[in-house]
Every structure is written in C-alpha cells, then in structure tokens.
Design a protein around this motif. Sequence first.
Motif, PDB file in Angstrom:
ATOM      1  N   HIS A 163       0.705  -1.143  -0.140  1.00  0.00           N
ATOM      2  CA  HIS A 163       0.023  -0.086   0.143  1.00  0.00           C
ATOM      3  C   HIS A 163       0.721   1.373  -0.029  1.00  0.00           C
ATOM      4  O   HIS A 163       0.284   2.409   0.275  1.00  0.00           O
ATOM      5  CB  HIS A 163      -1.147  -0.090   1.163  1.00  0.00           C
ATOM      6  CG  HIS A 163      -1.888  -1.224   0.917  1.00  0.00           C
ATOM      7  ND1 HIS A 163      -2.939  -1.296   0.060  1.00  0.00           N
ATOM      8  CD2 HIS A 163      -1.732  -2.302   1.637  1.00  0.00           C
ATOM      9  CE1 HIS A 163      -3.410  -2.438  -0.062  1.00  0.00           C
ATOM     10  NE2 HIS A 163      -2.725  -3.071   1.033  1.00  0.00           N
ATOM     11  N   CYS A 174      -8.213   0.870  -4.751  1.00  0.00           N
ATOM     12  CA  CYS A 174      -7.560  -0.106  -4.116  1.00  0.00           C
ATOM     13  C   CYS A 174      -8.386  -0.684  -3.314  1.00  0.00           C
ATOM     14  O   CYS A 174      -9.341  -0.209  -2.632  1.00  0.00           O
ATOM     15  CB  CYS A 174      -6.054   0.237  -3.295  1.00  0.00           C
ATOM     16  SG  CYS A 174      -5.253  -1.173  -2.790  1.00  0.00           S
ATOM     17  N   CYS A 176      -7.919  -0.808  -0.321  1.00  0.00           N
ATOM     18  CA  CYS A 176      -7.711  -0.331   1.229  1.00  0.00           C
ATOM     19  C   CYS A 176      -8.196   0.880   0.831  1.00  0.00           C
ATOM     20  O   CYS A 176      -8.553   1.484   1.927  1.00  0.00           O
ATOM     21  CB  CYS A 176      -6.171  -0.191   1.351  1.00  0.00           C
ATOM     22  SG  CYS A 176      -5.514   1.319   0.447  1.00  0.00           S
ATOM     23  N   ARG A 178      -7.864   3.480  -0.745  1.00  0.00           N
ATOM     24  CA  ARG A 178      -7.056   4.593  -1.632  1.00  0.00           C
ATOM     25  C   ARG A 178      -6.967   4.277  -3.038  1.00  0.00           C
ATOM     26  O   ARG A 178      -7.203   3.319  -3.494  1.00  0.00           O
ATOM     27  CB  ARG A 178      -5.742   4.522  -0.577  1.00  0.00           C
ATOM     28  CG  ARG A 178      -5.886   5.000   0.962  1.00  0.00           C
ATOM     29  CD  ARG A 178      -4.790   4.555   1.827  1.00  0.00           C
ATOM     30  NE  ARG A 178      -3.447   5.366   1.363  1.00  0.00           N
ATOM     31  CZ  ARG A 178      -2.385   4.599   0.962  1.00  0.00           C
ATOM     32  NH1 ARG A 178      -2.467   3.329   0.747  1.00  0.00           N
ATOM     33  NH2 ARG A 178      -1.239   5.450   0.837  1.00  0.00           N
ATOM     34  N   CYS A 181      -2.007   2.195  -5.034  1.00  0.00           N
ATOM     35  CA  CYS A 181      -1.140   1.453  -4.399  1.00  0.00           C
ATOM     36  C   CYS A 181      -0.336   0.540  -5.261  1.00  0.00           C
ATOM     37  O   CYS A 181      -0.715   0.032  -6.238  1.00  0.00           O
ATOM     38  CB  CYS A 181      -1.774   0.713  -3.447  1.00  0.00           C
ATOM     39  SG  CYS A 181      -2.848   1.687  -2.128  1.00  0.00           S
TER      40      CYS A 181
HETATM   41 ZN    ZN Z   1      -4.083   0.028  -1.079  1.00  0.00          ZN
END
Ligand code: ZN
Length: 313
Positions: A163, A174, A176, A178, A181
């Motif tokens: 990440h 992504c 996550c 964000r 990454c």
């Molecule tokens: Zn990520």
Amino acid sequence: MKYCFGVDLGGTTVKMGVFTENGENISKWEIKTRTENAGEAILPDIAASILEKIDELELVKDDVLGVGIGIPAPVTADGCIPGAVNLGWGPRSIKNDLEALCGLNVAVGNDADVAALGEMWLGGGKGAKNMLMVTLGTGVGGGIIEAGQPVTGGHGGGGEIGHITVNYDETETCGCGRKGCLEMYTSATGIARLARRRLAKDDKATVLRSFEVVTAKEVFDAVKTGDAVAVEIAEEFGLILGRALANIAATCDPAVFVIGGGVSKAGEVLLDFIRKPFKEHAYYVNVNTEFALAELGNDAGICGAAKLILGKC
Ligand code: ZN
C-alpha cells in the motif's frame, strides 16, 4: 529433545506443523477454518488439534517450548490484533486467548512477517539477518526482517509495502480505499490490470488477445515465448516494482529481497524484470542488493511461526 508448533491461520484452512528445536519438521497437517459465528470456533479448534497431536506423538506439555502462530491481520508486539475481517474477529489478544485454551506459551505474528521469518530461516533468505520478503499473490504482502526479527511497527502495520502509493494519478480504487497502491499493479490481479490496459491501447498482435481474461500466468507464459506485448507488460510491472523496492531499500537496506507468492511461480525471469529497474533507481549503497525466489511455498508460514518460538529460545 524439545518441540514446538507452527500454525499458519488462513481464511479457509489452518496449516499446522510440529518442529524439533533443530528445525526439523516431524509432522504437518491442516484443519478447516470455521469462520461462522464471528469465528468463535477458530482458536478452540486450533488448541484442540495441538493437544491431540501432543497425545498422538506421546509427548507431554513440558516437551513443548510453545506455539507460534501467523494471523492475517496487523499484530502488535504483545500479540494483539485490531480485528481480522476474513476471520470475523474484532479486537482481541490472540496470545492471551490461545494460551488460556492450550496451556502453552504462545507467540503471535502477522502472516506476511511470519512467512518472511520462515524464508529467512529455511528458504530463499537463508543466512540473511536483514531481508525483505515480497509476496505477490492476490494482493502484495511484505515482511521486513531486521537483525533476525520481524518489524511489527507501532501499530502492527510494519512492512505493508503493498500500500505504498506508486501512482498519484490513478482513478480506480485499491482494496484499502486509497488510489494508486503498489498492489494495484504488481499483484496477480494488478498484472491482469496492466495487461487489460495495454491491450486496450492499440491493436498490436499478441497471443494474449486469444484469452477471454488475461491472468498474470498467461502474461509470463507469453513472455517466455518472446511475445512482444507480454514483454512490454512485464517490463512495466518490473519498472513499478523495481522502483518501489529501490525506495524501500533506501529505508531498511535489506541484504536480500525474497520474492514469493503465486506470481513468483513464473521463476527467474520474473527477477530479471525487477532487478534491472531496481539497479537503475537504487541509492548507491543498495545497488547490489540480491534478489531470490522464495523456496518454501505454502510451508513458509508454519516454518516462520515455529521460528517465532525458537528465535526466543
Ligand atoms: Zn491500497
């Protein structure tokens, strides 16, 4: 002779092994991970299986130095997790809970850190005390080993290299939440994304157009036949990963990068694509950092988990 257990807890199976204090694996088996009811059966199942194995091997608890376990979640130095989504768990102390269930000393680590420890002990990083393992699977995992010990960090998130942002212009998101990454371009799904984007760019002939969905395996298989478009995709993958690893090397200066996970089955050719851009972008101190393929496959987790115990003996 003393023994220890290594446990690799995954979302579908729990891999388990018994090791001698010299690192010899004398027994290896798997049980199912029962994630229903917020995963309440998982640790009791593991404890029961360990106690059963102690009986089966005609040992007593005093013969066992402890149980090491790798968990798919951030793990703090005292064995706590903030939660593990794919196990259904909230915040808890794995060390306290499993010790209470099995009556043995327990050491806990993040699964990627534990796999790295296994590769340092018995696999691709053998002999190195400072190494970084990169796992290229569905996602990108990372495990930093510093002076023989995993770097857990202040929140249990040390070594989460998947990440690191490598593209500030990305529009897709992504896992996550964000954007841009490393994992979005260099995991198995990431390489498939690079392939999809490359094929959409023009009509250049390539064997990859004959597949309905192009996977990382097909890209590297085509690379081995000299397919020019596949080579372009592999070069882009290598550039993104090699640059990122050059930046990481400037921070933790590993002696060796060990590359594992499903994508690494492509073999040595994969390392060639990463090594060249790494060298071009590395700080001069890090230029000759070695690259090696992981060697333990699915056993890295149980080996490293056992080492969590043996490393402290
Ligand atoms: Zn990520």
